[in-house]
Design a protein around this motif. Structure first.
Motif, PDB file in Angstrom:
ATOM      1  N   UNK A  33       0.926  -1.167   0.075  1.00 42.20           N
ATOM      2  CA  UNK A  33       0.055  -0.020   0.043  1.00 42.20           C
ATOM      3  C   UNK A  33       0.841   1.325   0.088  1.00 42.20           C
ATOM      4  N   UNK A  34       0.669   2.354  -0.765  1.00 40.40           N
ATOM      5  CA  UNK A  34       1.359   3.652  -0.842  1.00 40.40           C
ATOM      6  C   UNK A  34       1.439   4.161   0.423  1.00 40.40           C
ATOM      7  N   UNK A  45       5.184  16.058  -0.771  1.00 39.78           N
ATOM      8  CA  UNK A  45       4.724  16.695  -1.820  1.00 39.78           C
ATOM      9  C   UNK A  45       3.476  17.592  -1.770  1.00 39.78           C
ATOM     10  N   UNK A  46       2.597  17.196  -0.737  1.00 38.42           N
ATOM     11  CA  UNK A  46       1.323  18.030  -0.698  1.00 38.42           C
ATOM     12  C   UNK A  46       1.635  19.310   0.236  1.00 38.42           C
ATOM     13  N   UNK A  47       2.860  19.148   1.143  1.00 40.46           N
ATOM     14  CA  UNK A  47       3.075  20.626   1.778  1.00 40.46           C
ATOM     15  C   UNK A  47       3.966  21.642   0.886  1.00 40.46           C
ATOM     16  N   UNK A 248      -7.999   3.379   2.357  1.00 39.89           N
ATOM     17  CA  UNK A 248      -8.339   4.245   1.102  1.00 39.89           C
ATOM     18  C   UNK A 248      -6.884   4.354   0.289  1.00 39.89           C
ATOM     19  N   UNK A 249      -7.489   5.043  -0.802  1.00 38.30           N
ATOM     20  CA  UNK A 249      -6.326   5.524  -1.904  1.00 38.30           C
ATOM     21  C   UNK A 249      -6.085   6.954  -1.572  1.00 38.30           C
ATOM     22  N   UNK A 250      -4.814   7.241  -1.657  1.00 37.24           N
ATOM     23  CA  UNK A 250      -4.302   8.616  -1.274  1.00 37.24           C
ATOM     24  C   UNK A 250      -4.774   9.518  -2.576  1.00 37.24           C
ATOM     25  N   UNK A 251      -5.364  10.618  -2.261  1.00 34.55           N
ATOM     26  CA  UNK A 251      -5.644  11.300  -3.297  1.00 34.55           C
ATOM     27  C   UNK A 251      -4.306  12.254  -4.106  1.00 34.55           C
ATOM     28  N   UNK A 252      -3.207  12.497  -3.288  1.00 31.26           N
ATOM     29  CA  UNK A 252      -2.179  13.071  -3.798  1.00 31.26           C
ATOM     30  C   UNK A 252      -1.517  12.011  -5.180  1.00 31.26           C
ATOM     31  N   UNK A 253      -1.673  10.981  -5.027  1.00 32.03           N
ATOM     32  CA  UNK A 253      -1.089   9.932  -5.772  1.00 32.03           C
ATOM     33  C   UNK A 253      -2.076  10.245  -7.072  1.00 32.03           C
ATOM     34  N   UNK A 259       0.490  17.888  -9.846  1.00 31.10           N
ATOM     35  CA  UNK A 259       1.185  18.644  -8.679  1.00 31.10           C
ATOM     36  C   UNK A 259       2.705  18.627  -9.360  1.00 31.10           C
ATOM     37  N   UNK A 260       3.242  17.552  -9.787  1.00 30.38           N
ATOM     38  CA  UNK A 260       4.572  17.602 -10.106  1.00 30.38           C
ATOM     39  C   UNK A 260       4.788  18.608 -11.206  1.00 30.38           C
ATOM     40  N   UNK A 261       3.804  18.612 -12.649  1.00 32.02           N
ATOM     41  CA  UNK A 261       3.958  19.828 -13.284  1.00 32.02           C
ATOM     42  C   UNK A 261       3.838  21.117 -12.671  1.00 32.02           C
ATOM     43  N   UNK A 262       3.219  21.390 -11.791  1.00 39.27           N
ATOM     44  CA  UNK A 262       3.140  22.822 -11.273  1.00 39.27           C
ATOM     45  C   UNK A 262       4.372  22.848 -10.648  1.00 39.27           C
TER      46      UNK A 262
END
Length: 556
Positions: A33-34, A45-47, A248-253, A259-262
Motif C-alpha cells: 500500500x502506498x 509533495x502536498x506540503x 483508502x487511496x491517497x488523493x495525492x497519488x 502537482x509535479x507539473x506545477x
C-alpha cells in the motif's frame, strides 16, 4: 416433535466471506500500500505545493470554522424497553410504559469538562487533533484516532471497566490493520491488556506472564523502534474519498502528475530569473575582421562596468563589397509564447476541483462580478465542507461517544455557513403561529427548555364534561338564555338602535325583537320602508331603486 426440537436438529452453515486479494500472500501480509512505502514522500509533495496546501488549509478552516456543539440524542427514553422518543409523549410508543426519563445532564457536564481542556499530554485541544485527521484524509485518505485508556481488571483478567484519559492522532504511514486471510479484523493475533508484548494466535489461550485472558488485536503501529498493538475499542479508522474494508487511496497519488507539473513550472520560472539561468539567446555578427570586433566589445564591457547607462555604438565595415549581417538566435521562448498562465490555471483548477475548493476561496477574484456566479462557487465549496463534516458526524463521533459511555448526548460539527438571523426569526414566527392554530383546534400547547413546542390532544370526555354543583338543585338551576341569540343584533349596539327607533317613531320591541310566548323562537326586528319620493313626476323605470331601505332616512 415441536418446532424448537426441529430447529435443534438443523445443521448450521455460513456464507463465505469474500477474500481480499491485497491482504495476504502465502500467509504473510504484504506492504504494497502506498501509505506505507511512500507516505513521507506524499506528505512532502502536498506540503511543498502551493496549490495543494492552499486547498487543504481553506478546506480545513471551513470544516472547523464554527467548532462543534452538544445536542440531545432524544427527548424522552423508555426505561423499560429503551425506545428513544424524539418528541414529548406521555407513554412509550413501543411498549406503552410511562417510565420515561430525560437525557442525563451529568453526561453532558462530564463530556464538556473533558473536551474543553487539553485532550493529551502534548497540550493539544480536541479541535487541533481533528485538524490533523482532516489533513490525513486529504493526503492519505486514511485517518486513525487512538484512545488511551485505563483498564480496571477482575481477578481472572477480564476487563471490568475502562476510562479514557487521552486522545491522539495515529500516523497513517505506520498504522496497520490486523486482518486474517479473509480480511476480517481481530481474528489473526491476540495479546494481553497488561503485557502487550505477549502475542498468540490462539483465541482462548492465557497470557504466559500473568495468566489473564487475551484480547483481539485490531491495529498495530509499526515503527523502527518497536510495534505497538491496540485491541478493540482503542483505535478508530475511517476514510473520506474511497472507504474500503482496508485502506483508502491517497488523493495525492491521483493528482501527482498535476502537482509535479506545477512544481516544475514554478521551478522553471525561479531558475530563469537567477544568475545561473540559461541565456535567452546569442547575437551572431558576420564580419571579416574578428579581432576588431572582439577588441571593441571588450572596451564596451569595461565602460558598462563603470557606467551602466552607457549606450554602445558600433559600426561594421564590410570588405570586398560584401554585405555584413547581424542575426539574433533565441534559445528559449517567452512565457506568453509557451502559454504559461493558461496551462498553470488549468492545472490549478483540476486540483482544486478534486477537493471542492472554488476559485473564490483561493483569493482568485479575477473573474468576479457580473454573471460569474460567485454564489454557485460558494455553494460548491459548502457541499464539499458538508461532506467532510458528515464523515466526523457519522463515523468518528458516534464511535467516540460509545467508548466514553455517553448515550444521552451527541456531538456534531456546526455548519460552516451561519444561518440568516432574519430567516431564524421568520421560522420562529411560523412556529408560534402554528402553535396558536393548534391551540384553537383544542390542543394543549407546551414549550420545553429548548423552546420547542409540544402539542397534546384532550380526550373527548374532558371536552364534554360539565361541572355541576352537587349542593344545588338541578331543577331549580336555570341556564341563562340570550334573548338576542339567533338575531343580527349586537348587544353593544343596542343603545344606538334604540336611539334610531325613537327618531323614526318605532317602539323598543320592534327594534330589539319580541319573544313570543307561544313559540320558542325570537322574532327579528321589522323595519318600515317609506315610499320613494325622490323620483316623483318621472316614470318609475327612470329612477335607480337599488337602495337598501333600512339605511334610508325618513324625510317628512
Amino acid at each position: 416433535m415441536g418446532l424448537r426440537d426441529r430447529f435443534r436438529q438443523l445443521i448450521r452453515r455460513r456464507t463465505p466471506i469474500p477474500v481480499e486479494k491485497d491482504v495476504y500472500n502465502l500467509g504473510i501480509q504484504e506492504r504494497r500500500f502506498p501509505q506505507h512505502y511512500a507516505g513521507r514522500y506524499l506528505y512532502d509533495t502536498a506540503k511543498n505545493s502551493t496549490v495543494v496546501r492552499t486547498c487543504l488549509v481553506q478546506l480545513k478552516n471551513e470544516v472547523f470554522r464554527r467548532g462543534y456543539e452538544w445536542k440531545k440524542a432524544f427527548d424522552l427514553k423508555c426505561n423499560s424497553c429503551g425506545y428513544e422518543h424524539q418528541k414529548t409523549v406521555d407513554e412509550c410508543m413501543n411498549c406503552g410504559s410511562q417510565d420515561l426519563r430525560k437525557p442525563s445532564y451529568k453526561q453532558k457536564v462530564y463530556a464538556e469538562n473533558f473536551f474543553k481542556n487539553h485532550v493529551n499530554e502534548s497540550h493539544q485541544l480536541f479541535i487541533d487533533v481533528l485538524k490533523e485527521l482532516e489533513t490525513d484524509l486529504n493526503v492519505m485518505d486514511d485517518a486513525f484516532l487512538i484512545l488511551v485508556k485505563d483498564y480496571f481488571l477482575e481477578e481472572d483478567g477480564c476487563i471490568a471497566m475502562s476510562k479514557i484519559n487521552e486522545i491522539y492522532r495515529g500516523d497513517p504511514t505506520t498504522m496497520f490493520i490486523e486482518v486474517d486471510e479473509d480480511g476480517d479484523r481481530g481474528h489473526s493475533r491476540y495479546t494481553c491488556v497488561t503485557h502487550r508484548d505477549f502475542i498468540s494466535e490462539e483465541r482462548y489461550e492465557k497470557c504466559g506472564i500473568c495468566g489473564s485472558n487475551l484480547h483481539a488485536i485490531e491495529f498495530t503501529n509499526k515503527t523502527s523502534q518497536s510495534e505497538q498493538h491496540y485491541i478493540t475499542g482503542e483505535v478508530v479508522h475511517f476514510s473520506k474519498y474511497g472507504p474500503t474494508r482496508l485502506y483508502g487511496h491517497p488523493p495525492v497519488i491521483t493528482l501527482f502528475n498535476y502537482i509535479f507539473t506545477l512544481q516544475a513550472m514554478e521551478s522553471y520560472i525561479s531558475t530563469s530569473y537567477q544568475k545561473m539561468r540559461t541565456p535567452k539567446g546569442i547575437l551572431a555578427v558576420q564580419t571579416n575582421n574578428m579581432e576588431s570586433l572582439v577588441k571593441y566589445w571588450k572596451g564596451v564591457k569595461e565602460k558598462l562596468e563603470q557606467d551602466p547607462h552607457y549606450i554602445p555604438i558600433m559600426g561594421i565595415e564590410a570588405e570586398g563589397g560584401s554585405r555584413g549581417s547581424v542575426e539574433w538566435i533565441p534559445f528559449m521562448n517567452s512565457l506568453k509564447e509557451m502559454d504559461y498562465t493558461a496551462v498553470k490555471e488549468d492545472l490549478r483548477t483540476r486540483i482544486s476541483a478534486f477537493y471542492g475548493v472554488s476559485n473564490i476561496f483561493m483569493a482568485d477574484n479575477t473573474a468576479s462580478g457580473g454573471l460569474n456566479s460567485e454564489g454557485m462557487q460558494i455553494l460548491v465549496t459548502n457541499r464539499a465542507v458538508e461532506m467532510a463534516q458528515s464523515v466526523y458526524n457519522k463515523y468518528l463521533f458516534p464511535f467516540m461517544m460509545d467508548q466514553f459511555g455517553i448515550t444521552d448526548w451527541r456531538v456534531q460539527l456546526l455548519r460552516s455557513e451561519e444561518e440568516d438571523e432574519m430567516a431564524v426569526l421568520r421560522r420562529r414566527e411560523m412556529e408560534i403561529n402554528l402553535a396558536v392554530q393548534m391551540k384553537n383546534l383544542g390542543f394543549e400547547v407546551d414549550m420545553n427548555e429548548d423552546g420547542d413546542f409540544s402539542f397534546k390532544k384532550f380526550p373527548a370526555d374532558e371536552l364534554t364534561k360539565v361541572e355541576v354543583d352537587s349542593n344545588s338543585n338541578k331543577k331549580d338551576k336555570q341556564i341563562p338564555v340570550d334573548k338576542y341569540a339567533g338575531t343580527n343584533i349586537d348587544a353593544s349596539q343596542l343603545g344606538q338602535l334604540q336611539e334610531q327607533a325613537l327618531m323614526s317613531g318605532q317602539s323598543k320591541g320592534q327594534v330589539a325583537g319580541e319573544v313570543s310566548e307561544k313559540t320558542d323562537y325570537i322574532s327579528k326586528p321589522r323595519m318600515s320602508s317609506p315610499p320613494d319620493k325622490r323620483f316623483s313626476g318621472l316614470p318609475g323605470k327612470a329612477g335607480n331603486k337599488n337602495v337598501d331601505k333600512r339605511t334610508e332616512r325618513r324625510v317628512g
